[in-house]
Scaffold this active site. Structure first.
Site, PDB file in Angstrom:
ATOM      1  N   GLY A 177       0.814  -1.199   0.000  1.00  0.00           N
ATOM      2  CA  GLY A 177       0.000   0.000   0.000  1.00  0.00           C
ATOM      3  C   GLY A 177       0.851   1.255   0.000  1.00  0.00           C
ATOM      4  O   GLY A 177       2.072   1.228   0.177  1.00  0.00           O
ATOM      5  N   TRP A 178       0.186   2.373  -0.198  1.00  0.00           N
ATOM      6  CA  TRP A 178       0.893   3.648  -0.316  1.00  0.00           C
ATOM      7  C   TRP A 178       1.726   3.963   0.917  1.00  0.00           C
ATOM      8  O   TRP A 178       2.853   4.438   0.817  1.00  0.00           O
ATOM      9  CB  TRP A 178      -0.113   4.768  -0.579  1.00  0.00           C
ATOM     10  CG  TRP A 178       0.525   6.122  -0.637  1.00  0.00           C
ATOM     11  CD1 TRP A 178       0.460   7.112   0.300  1.00  0.00           C
ATOM     12  CD2 TRP A 178       1.367   6.638  -1.673  1.00  0.00           C
ATOM     13  NE1 TRP A 178       1.189   8.201  -0.100  1.00  0.00           N
ATOM     14  CE2 TRP A 178       1.765   7.949  -1.309  1.00  0.00           C
ATOM     15  CE3 TRP A 178       1.822   6.115  -2.889  1.00  0.00           C
ATOM     16  CZ2 TRP A 178       2.580   8.725  -2.111  1.00  0.00           C
ATOM     17  CZ3 TRP A 178       2.646   6.902  -3.682  1.00  0.00           C
ATOM     18  CH2 TRP A 178       3.011   8.186  -3.297  1.00  0.00           C
ATOM     19  N   ASN A 179       1.207   3.697   2.089  1.00  0.00           N
ATOM     20  CA  ASN A 179       1.923   4.045   3.320  1.00  0.00           C
ATOM     21  C   ASN A 179       3.166   3.198   3.541  1.00  0.00           C
ATOM     22  O   ASN A 179       4.053   3.559   4.306  1.00  0.00           O
ATOM     23  CB  ASN A 179       0.990   3.923   4.528  1.00  0.00           C
ATOM     24  CG  ASN A 179      -0.082   5.000   4.538  1.00  0.00           C
ATOM     25  OD1 ASN A 179       0.122   6.085   4.016  1.00  0.00           O
ATOM     26  ND2 ASN A 179      -1.229   4.686   5.116  1.00  0.00           N
TER      27      ASN A 179
ATOM     28  N   GLU B 170       4.305   0.088  -3.922  1.00  0.00           N
ATOM     29  CA  GLU B 170       4.174   1.394  -4.573  1.00  0.00           C
ATOM     30  C   GLU B 170       5.368   2.284  -4.222  1.00  0.00           C
ATOM     31  O   GLU B 170       5.359   2.891  -3.166  1.00  0.00           O
ATOM     32  CB  GLU B 170       2.871   2.050  -4.154  1.00  0.00           C
ATOM     33  CG  GLU B 170       1.634   1.222  -4.523  1.00  0.00           C
ATOM     34  CD  GLU B 170       0.330   1.959  -4.212  1.00  0.00           C
ATOM     35  OE1 GLU B 170       0.348   3.192  -3.990  1.00  0.00           O
ATOM     36  OE2 GLU B 170      -0.699   1.300  -4.177  1.00  0.00           O
ATOM     37  N   TYR B 171       6.318   2.486  -5.056  1.00  0.00           N
ATOM     38  CA  TYR B 171       6.528   1.865  -6.349  1.00  0.00           C
ATOM     39  C   TYR B 171       7.987   1.440  -6.409  1.00  0.00           C
ATOM     40  O   TYR B 171       8.852   2.141  -5.861  1.00  0.00           O
ATOM     41  CB  TYR B 171       6.230   2.863  -7.473  1.00  0.00           C
ATOM     42  CG  TYR B 171       4.795   3.365  -7.458  1.00  0.00           C
ATOM     43  CD1 TYR B 171       3.760   2.559  -7.913  1.00  0.00           C
ATOM     44  CD2 TYR B 171       4.503   4.634  -6.969  1.00  0.00           C
ATOM     45  CE1 TYR B 171       2.457   3.019  -7.908  1.00  0.00           C
ATOM     46  CE2 TYR B 171       3.196   5.094  -6.954  1.00  0.00           C
ATOM     47  CZ  TYR B 171       2.166   4.282  -7.417  1.00  0.00           C
ATOM     48  OH  TYR B 171       0.886   4.730  -7.385  1.00  0.00           O
TER      49      TYR B 171
ATOM     50  N   MET C  71      -3.716   0.519 -11.747  1.00  0.00           N
ATOM     51  CA  MET C  71      -4.340   1.623 -11.021  1.00  0.00           C
ATOM     52  C   MET C  71      -4.545   2.816 -11.956  1.00  0.00           C
ATOM     53  O   MET C  71      -3.809   3.804 -11.922  1.00  0.00           O
ATOM     54  CB  MET C  71      -3.479   1.986  -9.802  1.00  0.00           C
ATOM     55  CG  MET C  71      -3.420   0.854  -8.777  1.00  0.00           C
ATOM     56  SD  MET C  71      -2.421   1.223  -7.320  1.00  0.00           S
ATOM     57  CE  MET C  71      -0.775   1.036  -8.006  1.00  0.00           C
ATOM     58  N   THR C  72      -5.573   2.713 -12.781  1.00  0.00           N
ATOM     59  CA  THR C  72      -5.873   3.760 -13.756  1.00  0.00           C
ATOM     60  C   THR C  72      -6.742   4.838 -13.107  1.00  0.00           C
ATOM     61  O   THR C  72      -7.894   5.075 -13.500  1.00  0.00           O
ATOM     62  CB  THR C  72      -6.559   3.156 -14.995  1.00  0.00           C
ATOM     63  OG1 THR C  72      -7.543   2.193 -14.575  1.00  0.00           O
ATOM     64  CG2 THR C  72      -5.554   2.474 -15.882  1.00  0.00           C
ATOM     65  N   TYR C  73      -6.158   5.457 -12.118  1.00  0.00           N
ATOM     66  CA  TYR C  73      -6.770   6.583 -11.409  1.00  0.00           C
ATOM     67  C   TYR C  73      -5.656   7.372 -10.744  1.00  0.00           C
ATOM     68  O   TYR C  73      -4.478   6.997 -10.851  1.00  0.00           O
ATOM     69  CB  TYR C  73      -7.818   6.117 -10.394  1.00  0.00           C
ATOM     70  CG  TYR C  73      -7.451   4.884  -9.589  1.00  0.00           C
ATOM     71  CD1 TYR C  73      -6.542   4.947  -8.545  1.00  0.00           C
ATOM     72  CD2 TYR C  73      -8.040   3.660  -9.863  1.00  0.00           C
ATOM     73  CE1 TYR C  73      -6.217   3.833  -7.796  1.00  0.00           C
ATOM     74  CE2 TYR C  73      -7.715   2.529  -9.128  1.00  0.00           C
ATOM     75  CZ  TYR C  73      -6.814   2.609  -8.092  1.00  0.00           C
ATOM     76  OH  TYR C  73      -6.492   1.499  -7.355  1.00  0.00           O
TER      77      TYR C  73
END
Length: 390
Positions: A103-105, A145-146, A208-210
């Site tokens: 995840g991002w965190n 990520e990433y 993740m197309t956002y």
């Protein structure tokens, strides 16, 4: 009779590989207040082919980590979320339940260290398999990520494929599934991913197309446009779902492995001048937080549509020329988002481009109580119906 049962199960499995609706669950949604609170038992198991529980963590010694033991485990009077999540298969035996790690965190620091060390990789794989088996998960989702960024190193690009290959070998030996959450931005893709290498390993690539645009920019734009806007120039022409999906396929990812991401949240700004509301209008600050997600710059779809339904005359809803997705504004608040029309268009795009299907982030932010539409989970449900029964 046993033979027929095996054939039936095989047919279900094959159908799932042809058409997927991958639904992430934000486990922390259980702590939201009021109408935003969402727990495992609130999931409608009929509209997702794959459910992914987000997130588990990864420590520097290579061990997978349970991040919220009280909520996720049963020990010491815990809430047993892991076990309740995988037990959803009792409602839909074809359902595939996975645990997402990262995840991002999480950033890249621990992933980078672990992926570059054979002993740590083995620890990561071994502890993950043990946790998956203990709680009845059907596989794992790697959400790094990433690679090469956010604390990573150039070697991450190669080491990521090695890590995935070792997971794939271990998981497939147990008839388990490997998925990965992967970026849609061209510059991240170029830097972080060996696309053919990843394609050999993963069963589903959740693209993740956002978040193509967001509050780090000082202007408004759609965060998940299917196509480029007419005024886009230079690198902004890359920031749309069609470009991202095409780029992944041209780079070597089979279309039939791609689940195209659709956000179930709005990306919001505070306009510098409320009279300027077109794309690229100045906006120096994020939008105001919602009452349930309490996050600046983001409103869950249920928060936004609830406000639009309660105050229909306050919100202006428009769709820019040439675009498929709506945006809305009230006073100085401006949000890009998805509605049932744009969600259906995206599902049709996935079908027409021979993709595996779609992925939503996240199921808990849909209109799960049916406050805005005549049915619950309307956006996810529309995509499921357009794609066909999975």
């Amino acid at each position: 009779m046993k033979f027929l049962t095996v054939i039936t199960l095989l047919a279900l499995t094959l159908t799932l590989t042809e058409c997927v609706v991958v639904c992430y669950l934000e486990s922390w949604a259980v702590y939201r207040s009021g109408n935003g609170k969402f727990d495992v038992g609130d999931i409608d198991t009929r509209i997702c082919s794959h459910l992914i529980f987000a997130f588990a963590g990864l420590n520097s010694t290579g061990q997978i980590q349970v991040l919220d033991p009280f909520h996720e485990l049963c020990e010491n009077g815990g809430e047993c979320a892991y076990d309740r999540f995988t037990a959803l298969k009792e409602q839909n035996p074809a359902l595939v339940t996975l645990l997402s790690v990262g995840g991002w965190n999480e950033g890249s620091t621990n992933f980078s260290k672990v992926a570059g060390d054979p002993a740590l990789r083995k620890t990561f794989v071994d502890t993950s398999l043990a946790l998956l088996k203990e709680h009845g998960f059907d596989g794992i989702d790697i959400d790094w990520e990433y690679p090469t960024q956010r604390g990573g190193v150039p070697e991450d690009k190669e080491n990521f494929v090695t890590l995935l290959s070792e997971f794939r070998e271990a998981l497939h030996a147990e008839n388990m599934t490997l998925t990965a959450a992967l970026a849609g931005g061209k510059f991240v893709i170029d830097e972080a991913y060996d696309i053919p290498g990843i394609a050999e390993q993963v069963d589903i690539a959740n693209i993740m197309t956002y978040d193509f645009h967001g509050v780090w920019e000082n202007f408004v734009h759609h965060a998940s446009g299917l196509t480029a806007y007419s005024a886009d120039t230079d690198s902004n022409t890359f920031l749309n779902a069609d470009f991202a999906i095409t780029y992944w396929i041209e780079g070597g990812m089979p279309s039939t492995k791609i689940a195209m991401g659709v956000p179930l949240y709005a990306t919001c700004w505070t306009l510098d001048d409320p009279t300027q509301t077109d794309y690229y209008s100045p906006a120096s600050n994020p939008g105001q937080p919602g009452p349930w997600t309490e996050s600046e710059g983001t409103l869950a779809i249920n928060e936004l549509c609830y406000s639009q339904t309660a105050e229909p005359d306050a919100w202006v809803i428009e769709t820019a020329a040439g675009m498929n997705e709506p945006h809305t504004y009230r006073d100085s608040q401006w949000c890009s988002y998805e509605n049932r029309t744009s969600a259906g268009i995206k599902a049709n795009y996935a079908k027409n481009h021979n993709l595996a299907g779609v992925m939503v982030w996240s199921i808990d932010m849909d209109d799960f109580q049916g406050n805005c539409y005549s049915r619950t989970f309307e956006l996810t449900r529309i995509m499921f119906e357009v794609l066909g029964r999975c």
